[in-house]
Design a protein around this motif. Sequence first.
Motif, PDB file in Angstrom:
ATOM      1  N   GLN A   1       0.843  -1.352   0.069  1.00  0.00           N
ATOM      2  CA  GLN A   1      -0.124  -0.038  -0.040  1.00  0.00           C
ATOM      3  C   GLN A   1       0.763   1.130  -0.134  1.00  0.00           C
ATOM      4  O   GLN A   1       2.128   1.140   0.404  1.00  0.00           O
ATOM      5  CB  GLN A   1      -0.806   0.170   0.916  1.00  0.00           C
ATOM      6  CG  GLN A   1      -1.788  -1.192   1.404  1.00  0.00           C
ATOM      7  CD  GLN A   1      -2.530  -1.364  -0.264  1.00  0.00           C
ATOM      8  OE1 GLN A   1      -3.035  -0.498  -0.671  1.00  0.00           O
ATOM      9  NE2 GLN A   1      -2.346  -2.771  -0.447  1.00  0.00           N
ATOM     10  N   PRO A   2       0.336   2.200  -0.501  1.00  0.00           N
ATOM     11  CA  PRO A   2       1.015   3.562  -0.571  1.00  0.00           C
ATOM     12  C   PRO A   2       1.323   4.145   0.980  1.00  0.00           C
ATOM     13  O   PRO A   2       0.270   3.622   1.912  1.00  0.00           O
ATOM     14  CB  PRO A   2       0.136   4.663  -1.316  1.00  0.00           C
ATOM     15  CG  PRO A   2      -0.828   3.812  -1.895  1.00  0.00           C
ATOM     16  CD  PRO A   2      -1.028   2.358  -1.444  1.00  0.00           C
ATOM     17  N   PRO A   3       2.173   4.916   1.303  1.00  0.00           N
ATOM     18  CA  PRO A   3       2.352   5.337   2.707  1.00  0.00           C
ATOM     19  C   PRO A   3       0.956   5.567   3.511  1.00  0.00           C
ATOM     20  O   PRO A   3       0.909   5.292   4.572  1.00  0.00           O
ATOM     21  CB  PRO A   3       3.304   6.580   2.670  1.00  0.00           C
ATOM     22  CG  PRO A   3       3.887   6.149   1.510  1.00  0.00           C
ATOM     23  CD  PRO A   3       3.067   5.623   0.487  1.00  0.00           C
ATOM     24  N   LEU A   4      -0.037   6.400   2.761  1.00  0.00           N
ATOM     25  CA  LEU A   4      -1.097   6.938   3.619  1.00  0.00           C
ATOM     26  C   LEU A   4      -2.004   5.880   4.194  1.00  0.00           C
ATOM     27  O   LEU A   4      -2.576   5.778   5.075  1.00  0.00           O
ATOM     28  CB  LEU A   4      -1.982   7.989   2.676  1.00  0.00           C
ATOM     29  CG  LEU A   4      -2.969   8.399   3.632  1.00  0.00           C
ATOM     30  CD1 LEU A   4      -2.801   9.179   4.793  1.00  0.00           C
ATOM     31  CD2 LEU A   4      -3.861   9.442   2.760  1.00  0.00           C
ATOM     32  N   GLU A   5      -2.193   4.891   2.890  1.00  0.00           N
ATOM     33  CA  GLU A   5      -3.099   3.620   3.031  1.00  0.00           C
ATOM     34  C   GLU A   5      -2.475   2.749   4.319  1.00  0.00           C
ATOM     35  O   GLU A   5      -3.281   2.308   5.015  1.00  0.00           O
ATOM     36  CB  GLU A   5      -3.483   2.998   2.089  1.00  0.00           C
ATOM     37  CG  GLU A   5      -4.521   3.630   1.163  1.00  0.00           C
ATOM     38  CD  GLU A   5      -4.083   4.943   0.549  1.00  0.00           C
ATOM     39  OE1 GLU A   5      -2.862   5.149   0.356  1.00  0.00           O
ATOM     40  OE2 GLU A   5      -5.105   5.559   0.117  1.00  0.00           O
ATOM     41  N   ARG A   6      -1.076   2.573   4.178  1.00  0.00           N
ATOM     42  CA  ARG A   6      -0.355   1.872   5.177  1.00  0.00           C
ATOM     43  C   ARG A   6      -0.612   2.528   6.585  1.00  0.00           C
ATOM     44  O   ARG A   6      -0.822   1.712   7.511  1.00  0.00           O
ATOM     45  CB  ARG A   6       1.187   1.820   4.729  1.00  0.00           C
ATOM     46  CG  ARG A   6       1.897   0.700   5.277  1.00  0.00           C
ATOM     47  CD  ARG A   6       3.385   0.456   4.900  1.00  0.00           C
ATOM     48  NE  ARG A   6       3.563   0.872   3.608  1.00  0.00           N
ATOM     49  CZ  ARG A   6       4.536   1.148   3.089  1.00  0.00           C
ATOM     50  NH1 ARG A   6       5.813   1.167   3.567  1.00  0.00           N
ATOM     51  NH2 ARG A   6       4.690   0.952   1.740  1.00  0.00           N
ATOM     52  N   ALA A   7      -0.446   3.951   6.780  1.00  0.00           N
ATOM     53  CA  ALA A   7      -0.580   4.358   8.030  1.00  0.00           C
ATOM     54  C   ALA A   7      -1.871   4.157   8.554  1.00  0.00           C
ATOM     55  O   ALA A   7      -2.391   3.850   9.636  1.00  0.00           O
ATOM     56  CB  ALA A   7      -0.151   5.807   7.947  1.00  0.00           C
ATOM     57  N   LEU A   8      -3.044   4.248   7.503  1.00  0.00           N
ATOM     58  CA  LEU A   8      -4.600   4.115   7.989  1.00  0.00           C
ATOM     59  C   LEU A   8      -4.565   2.622   8.341  1.00  0.00           C
ATOM     60  O   LEU A   8      -5.314   2.423   9.561  1.00  0.00           O
ATOM     61  CB  LEU A   8      -5.337   4.501   6.792  1.00  0.00           C
ATOM     62  CG  LEU A   8      -6.585   4.234   6.894  1.00  0.00           C
ATOM     63  CD1 LEU A   8      -7.410   5.086   7.850  1.00  0.00           C
ATOM     64  CD2 LEU A   8      -7.655   4.099   5.492  1.00  0.00           C
TER      65      LEU A   8
END
Length: 172
Positions: free
Chosen positions: A126-133
């Motif tokens: 996942q892209p960084p934002l989705e990974r954080a989410l």
Amino acid sequence: METIAAMTGNDRHQAFSSVLQQHAGIVFKVANTYARLPEDRADLAQEIAAQLWHAWPKYDTARSVSTWMYRVALNVAISHVRVQALRNRHDAVPLDEDLHDMAGALAPDHESEQHLRLLQAFIARQPPLERALLLLYLDERPQREIAEILGISEANVSTKIGRLKQRLRDEL
């Protein structure tokens, strides 16, 4: 309560040390999610701690310290991923074998271990934002807190979680 900025140097340092020690799991969880190699995880954890210290005088004591820490840690980690992507010309930062081994200890049967491995691989893609989410969602943080940490609306959090769940179902 006294503001952080108003504290003397020694009091500010002691308060920060106490908070960092109490919530060290946040730093290590984010570092483990965003860095592949043990030395990279250690460097990222150190950078997160340094940025937390730098931001400490501006911390608003009316807010949750864990929310503040996640926000700073995730911003540092996402910047780290961007720098790594430029260096390596790829976006994926797969999870390390050590995490798999630790997760395997929590998932004793083969099927659970395989599901956990698939979830880790999905998160790593996942892209960084989705990974954080996903990290925050799997940490069972309330949507309101996730929204605050990531700087997006609660509705956006809900929508993104729904889409990620559907993508995960489609892939598995």
